[in-house]
Design an enzyme around this catalytic site. Structure first.
Site, PDB file in Angstrom:
ATOM      1  N   GLU A   1     -32.286 -44.740 -21.506  1.00 31.12           N
ATOM      2  CA  GLU A   1     -32.818 -44.637 -22.863  1.00 31.12           C
ATOM      3  C   GLU A   1     -31.661 -44.575 -23.843  1.00 31.12           C
ATOM      4  O   GLU A   1     -30.700 -43.825 -23.631  1.00 31.12           O
ATOM      5  CB  GLU A   1     -33.699 -43.394 -23.008  1.00 31.12           C
ATOM      6  CG  GLU A   1     -34.248 -43.190 -24.412  1.00 31.12           C
ATOM      7  CD  GLU A   1     -35.094 -41.933 -24.545  1.00 31.12           C
ATOM      8  OE1 GLU A   1     -35.131 -41.355 -25.648  1.00 31.12           O
ATOM      9  OE2 GLU A   1     -35.719 -41.519 -23.556  1.00 31.12           O
TER      10      GLU A   1
ATOM     11  N   GLU B   1     -32.636 -40.654 -34.473  1.00 28.49           N
ATOM     12  CA  GLU B   1     -33.663 -39.624 -34.500  1.00 28.49           C
ATOM     13  C   GLU B   1     -33.325 -38.674 -35.642  1.00 28.49           C
ATOM     14  O   GLU B   1     -32.166 -38.281 -35.813  1.00 28.49           O
ATOM     15  CB  GLU B   1     -33.720 -38.856 -33.182  1.00 28.49           C
ATOM     16  CG  GLU B   1     -34.195 -39.687 -32.008  1.00 28.49           C
ATOM     17  CD  GLU B   1     -34.256 -38.873 -30.727  1.00 28.49           C
ATOM     18  OE1 GLU B   1     -35.366 -38.512 -30.320  1.00 28.49           O
ATOM     19  OE2 GLU B   1     -33.197 -38.601 -30.148  1.00 28.49           O
TER      20      GLU B   1
END
Length: 569
Positions: free
Chosen positions: A447, A452
């Site tokens: 990932e 974010e």
């Protein structure tokens, strides 16, 4: 029911278990060569600017050789720790095993008298974990001067601080040597095949896939010796062996060669193995090569993600070729969505796969089947979080990905986004390894979190990698702020990643904010599993383990705006 297209997880329990296992022993990067390095700091007098608690977490506990004890400072940004080697010593390397409260900014300093220091190393982007730092110089006193904390509410802490002398850290040039061990028949003393490792057969160490591994079986107890061997197909001249260890590594082992798989000759031996990545420059001739372990790092057995053998001769099979590295700045546009269209137009499903369902990680929303996303007629996709009950959840939002539509390996990927502000919001722009879609579980597929942001702190952004040995709360990455400390929710900002076979560079508004270098990650955290195709994801989560639940102050509806998404090669 969660769509099979995407499952997003941040398994903090798994991450803490991994970190706990790592804390049971001291992992240090060491590039093996004929000349051995020697730890010269263990048991030597150590001092520090402070300790967290009077009489505990002492400076000496970072040089006691015990990875269950540590030094911890008082809560403050300006701290130092130093060790007295007793005599002037030619220092070659520093290894630091950080606790969670690590330093992003620090310098390594040398001194002959304990008062006048010269700088040997400096960083403002320290990754924490197990750092290995090559240095050069003579010192009696070695000091780490700590200036920027990863956890601003705490101080600094490390389990061990090791100073090394001697050794050679640069492998010699291989010349015409090539990979000889790919897809060759393998045997092992035992191998594990159960719910925890299914299967961890010996061939997994030679498949050129760093997300699969061999591990010895626990059926009869993890015991010594433990070994794994490979048949190169014909006599070969070995010049280099590379081991990428799992946390279950060998502290004492040999590399052996044999003409017949019966009579073995050792070409390399160590009793001070320290895990992670070992590059062994050793020469020998044989058809068979074996790692023969005689002492383990823990109560577990032996495990290798990769066992790569280089040299000439043999009967090598050529592994699949990787794409060529892009030249940055990359200019060939291979994917884009500019979100141009009339107001109310839905997501272009020729480019994006809608991903309805509940979220993971304690999230509170239900991702609708496209009802929470539409174009605004001004060149933006608007992803809206609403307070409404759907699918057993009290909030709805939007998630979409390019799985099954577009995947790629290497290039520059970027998105221009305006994030929402509010307790519990969790906007993200990220990538998942495409093999997730064909059954490989997270985090073995890999990932890559490009952006974010937590709605409760829209001044800070995060970029992180997740893999088997570093994931969840222990992912490899960093936090950073926009130029001038701008509030990221007030305007659009561009997040990007430049990805090639050497690593991934992260950018915010065209300023590099973090670099995940492949070699560094392999030498400090574990196997690099990002050399294969990935797909793109955009989502706006509501609540979760990391951002926390929404509260009375959370504004609904709230929106995440995306100006464009582009990929260049």
């Amino acid at each position: 029911m969660t769509s099979p297209i995407l499952v997003r997880r941040r398994p903090f329990a798994l991450a803490l278990a991994v970190l706990g296992l790592l804390a049971t022993y001291f992992v240090v990067t060491m590039t093996r060569a004929d000349a051995a390095e020697v730890v010269v700091s263990q048991g030597k007098p150590a001092t520090a600017s402070s300790t967290q608690i009077a009489g505990a977490y002492l400076a000496s506990e970072a040089v006691d050789g015990n990875t269950g004890t540590r030094w911890a400072s008082a809560y403050g940004a300006a701290q130092w720790w130093q060790v007295d080697l007793g005599t002037p010593t030619a220092v070659s390397r520093i290894a630091i095993n950080w606790e969670a409260a690590y330093a992003k900014g620090f310098t390594i300093q040398f001194s002959s008298d304990g008062s006048s220091f010269t700088q040997a190393y400096a960083t403002t982007t320290g990754p924490g974990g197990q750092q290995s730092i090559t240095v050069s110089g003579t010192a009696r006193y070695v000091r780490i001067n700590l200036t920027a904390r990863a956890l601003e509410a705490y101080g600094y802490s490390f389990w061990e601080f090791q100073v090394f002398a001697g050794g050679t850290t640069t492998p010699p040039t291989s010349g015409t040597a090539q990979l000889l061990s790919y897809n060759k028949p393998a045997l092992a003393s035992t191998w594990q095949n159960d719910v925890n490792c299914n299967p961890c057969s010996p061939d997994k160490a030679f498949d050129n896939d760093p997300a699969s591994r061999w591990a010895t079986s626990s059926t009869n107890g993890w015991v010594d010796p433990g070994w794994i061997s490979v048949d190169l197909g014909a006599t070969a001249q070995i010049s280099q062996v590379v081991l990428q260890w799992d946390p279950a590594y060998g502290t004492a082992y040999q590399i052996q060669v044999s003409p017949d798989n019966v009579n073995w000759t050792s070409i390399y031996s160590t009793t001070t193995g320290n895990g992670l990545k070992d590059v062994i420059n050793a020469t020998g001739t044989g058809r068979y090569v074996r790692m023969y372990g005689t002492a383990r790092s823990s109560a577990y057995g032996y495990s290798l993600w990769e066992f790569s053998i280089y040299g000439t001769g043999g009967a090598p099979a050529t592994p699949p070729a990787k794409p060529a590295d892009p030249t940055f700045p990359a200019t060939r546009l291979v994917f884009s969505d500019e979100f141009n269209g009339t107001s109310g137009t839905r997501v272009d499903q020729s480019k994006w796969t809608l991903d309805p369902g509940t979220g993971q990680n304690g999230e509170q929303q239900y991702y609708s089947n496209g009802d929470n996303a539409a174009l605004d007629g001004q060149g933006h996709l608007v992803m809206t979080a609403r307070k409404e009950t759907v699918g057993g959840r009290d909030y709805t939002s939007h998630r979409m990905n390019t799985g099954g539509k577009f995947t790629f390996q290497y290039g520059r990927v970027e998105a221009r986004v305006k994030v929402p502000k509010g307790q519990g919001f969790w906007p993200a722009f990220w990538m998942m390894g495409a093999d997730f879609l064909t059954g490989r579980p997270w985090p073995y597929n890999g990932e890559v979190d490009i952006m974010e942001v937590l709605g409760k702190d829209t001044f800070t952004s995060y970029s992180t990698l997740h893999a088997p040995m570093y994931n969840g709360g222990g992912g490899y990455g960093g936090s950073y702020k926009a130029a001038g400390g701008a509030d990221l929710s007030n305007d659009f900002h561009t997040w990007a990643a430049e990805w090639d076979s050497k690593g991934i560079k992260y950018f915010l508004d065209n300023t590099q904010v973090f670099y995940a270098e492949k070699e560094t990650v392999e030498n400090t955290r574990g196997a690099w599993i990002f050399d294969h195709p990935f797909y793109l994801i955009l989502n706006l989560a509501v609540g979760g383990d990391w951002p926390g639940a929404v509260d009375a102050t959370t504004p609904f509806p709230s929106q995440m705006l995306v100006d464009y998404v582009r990929v260049y090669q």
